[in-house]
Motif scaffolding. Structure first.
Motif, PDB file in Angstrom:
ATOM      1  N   LEU B 237       0.814  -1.204  -0.046  1.00  0.00           N
ATOM      2  CA  LEU B 237       0.020   0.019   0.073  1.00  0.00           C
ATOM      3  C   LEU B 237       0.803   1.327  -0.019  1.00  0.00           C
ATOM      4  N   PRO B 238       0.783   2.259  -1.028  1.00  0.00           N
ATOM      5  CA  PRO B 238       1.635   3.176  -1.133  1.00  0.00           C
ATOM      6  C   PRO B 238       1.454   4.373   0.148  1.00  0.00           C
ATOM      7  N   ARG B 239       2.364   4.833   0.546  1.00  0.00           N
ATOM      8  CA  ARG B 239       2.186   5.826   1.881  1.00  0.00           C
ATOM      9  C   ARG B 239       3.299   6.992   1.772  1.00  0.00           C
ATOM     10  N   SER B 240       3.009   8.006   2.304  1.00  0.00           N
ATOM     11  CA  SER B 240       4.018   9.017   2.221  1.00  0.00           C
ATOM     12  C   SER B 240       5.326   8.610   3.176  1.00  0.00           C
ATOM     13  N   SER B 241       6.460   9.439   3.021  1.00  0.00           N
ATOM     14  CA  SER B 241       7.408   9.108   3.977  1.00  0.00           C
ATOM     15  C   SER B 241       7.190   9.455   5.399  1.00  0.00           C
ATOM     16  N   VAL B 242       6.227  10.508   5.415  1.00  0.00           N
ATOM     17  CA  VAL B 242       5.727  10.927   6.912  1.00  0.00           C
ATOM     18  C   VAL B 242       4.957   9.725   7.454  1.00  0.00           C
ATOM     19  N   LEU B 243       4.113   9.274   6.881  1.00  0.00           N
ATOM     20  CA  LEU B 243       3.309   8.185   7.360  1.00  0.00           C
ATOM     21  C   LEU B 243       4.309   6.706   7.564  1.00  0.00           C
ATOM     22  N   GLY B 244       5.004   6.708   6.659  1.00  0.00           N
ATOM     23  CA  GLY B 244       5.883   5.435   6.513  1.00  0.00           C
ATOM     24  C   GLY B 244       6.984   5.330   7.832  1.00  0.00           C
ATOM     25  N   ALA B 245       7.171   6.518   8.610  1.00  0.00           N
ATOM     26  CA  ALA B 245       7.962   6.694   9.451  1.00  0.00           C
ATOM     27  C   ALA B 245       7.300   6.483  10.806  1.00  0.00           C
ATOM     28  N   MET B 246       6.093   6.302  10.819  1.00  0.00           N
ATOM     29  CA  MET B 246       5.212   6.019  12.081  1.00  0.00           C
ATOM     30  C   MET B 246       4.841   4.838  12.512  1.00  0.00           C
ATOM     31  N   PRO B 247       4.770   4.337  13.840  1.00  0.00           N
ATOM     32  CA  PRO B 247       4.839   3.021  14.293  1.00  0.00           C
ATOM     33  C   PRO B 247       3.934   2.199  13.202  1.00  0.00           C
ATOM     34  N   GLU B 248       3.944   0.824  13.267  1.00  0.00           N
ATOM     35  CA  GLU B 248       3.170   0.016  12.338  1.00  0.00           C
ATOM     36  C   GLU B 248       1.821  -0.056  12.646  1.00  0.00           C
ATOM     37  N   ALA B 249       1.371  -0.007  13.963  1.00  0.00           N
ATOM     38  CA  ALA B 249      -0.154   0.089  14.185  1.00  0.00           C
ATOM     39  C   ALA B 249      -0.786   1.270  13.489  1.00  0.00           C
ATOM     40  N   VAL B 250      -0.047   2.330  13.706  1.00  0.00           N
ATOM     41  CA  VAL B 250      -0.652   3.765  12.969  1.00  0.00           C
ATOM     42  C   VAL B 250      -0.719   3.676  11.630  1.00  0.00           C
ATOM     43  N   GLN B 251       0.260   3.201  11.049  1.00  0.00           N
ATOM     44  CA  GLN B 251       0.370   3.076   9.439  1.00  0.00           C
ATOM     45  C   GLN B 251      -0.776   2.139   8.961  1.00  0.00           C
ATOM     46  N   GLN B 252      -1.089   0.981   9.615  1.00  0.00           N
ATOM     47  CA  GLN B 252      -1.996  -0.040   9.332  1.00  0.00           C
ATOM     48  C   GLN B 252      -3.519   0.732   9.627  1.00  0.00           C
ATOM     49  N   LEU B 253      -3.723   1.503  10.688  1.00  0.00           N
ATOM     50  CA  LEU B 253      -4.909   2.142  10.811  1.00  0.00           C
ATOM     51  C   LEU B 253      -5.206   3.316   9.819  1.00  0.00           C
ATOM     52  N   CYS B 254      -4.315   4.127   9.367  1.00  0.00           N
ATOM     53  CA  CYS B 254      -4.302   5.396   8.434  1.00  0.00           C
ATOM     54  C   CYS B 254      -4.409   4.492   7.057  1.00  0.00           C
ATOM     55  N   LEU B 255      -3.716   3.554   6.747  1.00  0.00           N
ATOM     56  CA  LEU B 255      -3.724   2.890   5.317  1.00  0.00           C
ATOM     57  C   LEU B 255      -5.231   2.461   5.000  1.00  0.00           C
ATOM     58  N   LEU B 256      -5.395   1.447   5.957  1.00  0.00           N
ATOM     59  CA  LEU B 256      -6.885   0.701   5.794  1.00  0.00           C
ATOM     60  C   LEU B 256      -8.114   1.245   5.906  1.00  0.00           C
ATOM     61  N   THR B 257      -8.185   2.138   7.120  1.00  0.00           N
ATOM     62  CA  THR B 257      -9.430   2.796   7.657  1.00  0.00           C
ATOM     63  C   THR B 257      -9.378   4.005   7.637  1.00  0.00           C
ATOM     64  N   GLY B 258      -8.457   4.818   7.177  1.00  0.00           N
ATOM     65  CA  GLY B 258      -8.128   6.073   7.249  1.00  0.00           C
ATOM     66  C   GLY B 258      -9.294   7.131   6.740  1.00  0.00           C
ATOM     67  N   GLY B 259      -9.787   6.959   5.532  1.00  0.00           N
ATOM     68  CA  GLY B 259     -10.583   7.982   4.862  1.00  0.00           C
ATOM     69  C   GLY B 259     -10.230   9.142   4.549  1.00  0.00           C
ATOM     70  N   ASP B 260     -11.070   9.738   3.886  1.00  0.00           N
ATOM     71  CA  ASP B 260     -10.708  11.201   3.382  1.00  0.00           C
ATOM     72  C   ASP B 260      -9.680  11.338   2.268  1.00  0.00           C
ATOM     73  N   ASP B 261      -9.197  10.124   1.636  1.00  0.00           N
ATOM     74  CA  ASP B 261      -7.972   9.976   0.898  1.00  0.00           C
ATOM     75  C   ASP B 261      -8.363  10.412  -0.434  1.00  0.00           C
ATOM     76  N   TYR B 262      -9.542  10.026  -0.934  1.00  0.00           N
ATOM     77  CA  TYR B 262      -9.844  10.754  -2.479  1.00  0.00           C
ATOM     78  C   TYR B 262      -8.904  10.246  -3.439  1.00  0.00           C
ATOM     79  N   GLU B 263      -8.339   8.794  -3.386  1.00  0.00           N
ATOM     80  CA  GLU B 263      -7.501   8.345  -4.362  1.00  0.00           C
ATOM     81  C   GLU B 263      -8.614   7.320  -5.040  1.00  0.00           C
ATOM     82  N   LEU B 264      -8.342   6.924  -6.164  1.00  0.00           N
ATOM     83  CA  LEU B 264      -9.130   5.999  -6.828  1.00  0.00           C
ATOM     84  C   LEU B 264      -8.741   4.681  -6.414  1.00  0.00           C
ATOM     85  N   VAL B 265      -9.479   3.748  -5.945  1.00  0.00           N
ATOM     86  CA  VAL B 265      -8.985   2.161  -6.090  1.00  0.00           C
ATOM     87  C   VAL B 265      -9.901   1.486  -7.163  1.00  0.00           C
TER      88      VAL B 265
END
Lengths: 321, 321
Positions: B237-265
């Motif tokens: 899952l693509p993430r910014s360097s800022v998010l990539g430097a956060m603890p694994e649990a935070v990354q997982q939360l933000c990547l999978l259930t974050g919301g407000d991304d407005y990217e296309l899947v």
């Protein structure tokens, strides 16, 4: 109940969005609408806020009706054939009694006019209802505000002023016997948009607008956009027997600045009178000739003695009332 | 300032509604839109409420941008060419600072995507913004949620999770150095809808949805509508360097259930990989292959060790959060 359950239970009607202009509706990011070949789309949006567009005492079923009715009235004013609408609804909580009533009133009116709920949004928040309606008309036939010309007749449908009369009773500034109150309350809470009349006036009326903020103000918009003026006679303005029994000052207020009427005011050449009356008859809508378009800008209203009313005729403004 | 002055000053741009699909806009009861012959309309509506979709601290200019961006994102998800939008705005009072900033941000984004404000409504009330967007696509080319088939690739655009990371900082549950915070705050407050990518994917992608409520939830909707499942690898899952430097649990939360991304899947057959990459390149949009569609229903996400995550992946629900 969650957002998706709520949409499924109250706002999804399987099979009803298939066919016609809507090929995919609720459940995708967008609704897919197929235009009638060669026709134009007519689109309008109206937002309703508690305490401003409706009272907290209104029955949810009537509110569902009214939220769609005021939008259908905009389609009517343009002579559009209703096709699809989009509902955005913010509510403090997912109150099932409210939703059951609201959606029942909404769909009852939608079915009566053959318009399909094709999408929208629901969210938590202070009660707010926005509907965007889409209709169609053959190219160049949409009724606009800009086509009125000097010498033409001014017409109005139905009766004016009952909704404002009901509002004044709710406010406590007037009182009415129970039966009379119920009659005018119906005008306020269950307005009937003149959709069939609007369509019948395509190719006959030269300009039209719906009366949502009061006859003087709304006709004023039409006159300004058409670069003309008009003269009306107060005595010619159609009113219910309930309003007709009120003091003259109350009648004048309600007829000219009432608002919430959702009747159509429109113009047509004098040689089209028979066709206008036919359009009214064929759609079961009373229509009345109330005045004449003149070259001089502005709206002039004469009382029963032929004297010009000198009051400033203001329409309802959401940021000044 | 009254309602009509307000519309004239901040939301009317003479001449800009002429030509193109909109022949009459603000100032009539309806806007008149002329469809591109043979094309279909794609229509969506999103309502934004303070405290739920945006914080009271957001700059009006960014709010104007975001209100339109989230709607354009729905057009993007369907592969639509943006045409016209309708704005309904309830505000406690006609605050000119707010209106100047809000309309500037709104029109900046509208101009960037060639979409015209064709009508709407303004009223007094608790702050509420509803936008209905209309786009077009050749018949049968709209991207829907229902077209994914087993064996196809799952793709996502841009990066995920920054908006949620910013929200957690606002909430005080995480902290970030100033520069890193400003970067993720941009993702939250100035999302860039993937409109060009969506259009480039017409005829290539088999299904698509925009990520507004979180990847797990939104991809879940797509899978359900397509009657399929999917397997993803968290590490892809693509993430910014800022998010990539956060603890694994935070990354997982933000990547999978974050919301407000407005990217296309979106999904596409394996033999379309080169065309998907071309669509990304030609529109300047990074695209990443993140998994595969499978026959078995449900979404399975594997961690860096190949183990299935056992958490319940919930998306954001406006009536349950």
């Amino acid at each position: 109940m969650g957002e998706f359950d709520l949409i499924a239970r109250y706002f999804t009607r399987p099979g009803r969005t298939e066919g016609g202009v809507v090929t995919h509706g609720i459940g995708d990011d967008c609704a897919v609408l197929t235009p009638t070949p060669g026709w134009q789309w007519l689109v309008s949006a109206d937002m309703l806020v508690e305490g401003r567009h409706f009272l907290s005492t209104v029955a949810p079923r009537r509110l569902g009706h009214k939220a769609l009715a005021v939008n259908l009235s905009d389609l009517a004013a343009c002579g559009a054939t209703p096709r699809a609408f989009f509902l955005s609804l913010a509510m403090p909580s997912a109150n099932e009694d409210f939703l059951a009533g609201f959606s029942a009133g909404l769909f009852e009116l939608a079915d009566a006019h053959g318009i399909v709920l094709a999408g929208g949004d629901t969210t938590a928040g202070p009660l707010n209802i926005n509907i965007t309606v889409m209709g169609e008309a053959p190219p160049g036939t949409a009724l606009l505000r800009s086509g009125a010309r000097a010498g033409e007749d001014v017409w109005v449908s139905g009766t004016l002023g009952d909704a404002r009369l009901a509002l004044e009773v709710f406010r406590g500034s007037l009182s009415l016997p129970g039966e009379a109150f119920e009659a005018v309350r119906l005008a306020m809470e269950l307005p009937q948009p003149r959709v069939a009349l609007g369509q019948a006036l395509r190719g006959i009326a030269t300009a039209a607008i719906d009366v949502s903020d009061g006859l003087a103000g709304d006709l004023g918009h039409l006159l300004k956009r058409s670069n003309v003026g008009a003269e009306l006679h107060l005595a010619d303005l159609p009113r219910s027997s309930v309003l007709g029994a009120m003091p003259e000052a109350v009648q004048q207020l309600c007829l000219l600045t009432g608002g919430d009427d959702y009747e159509l005011v429109f113009t047509a050449p004098a040689d089209a009178r028979a066709r206008v009356l036919d359009a009214g008859r064929s759609t079961g809508t009373p229509v009345y000739r109330i005045g004449r378009i003149e070259e001089a800008a502005g709206l002039r209203v004469r009382d029963g003695h032929g004297r010009l009313l000198d009051q400033t005729l203001q329409s309802f403004d959401h940021f000044q009332s």
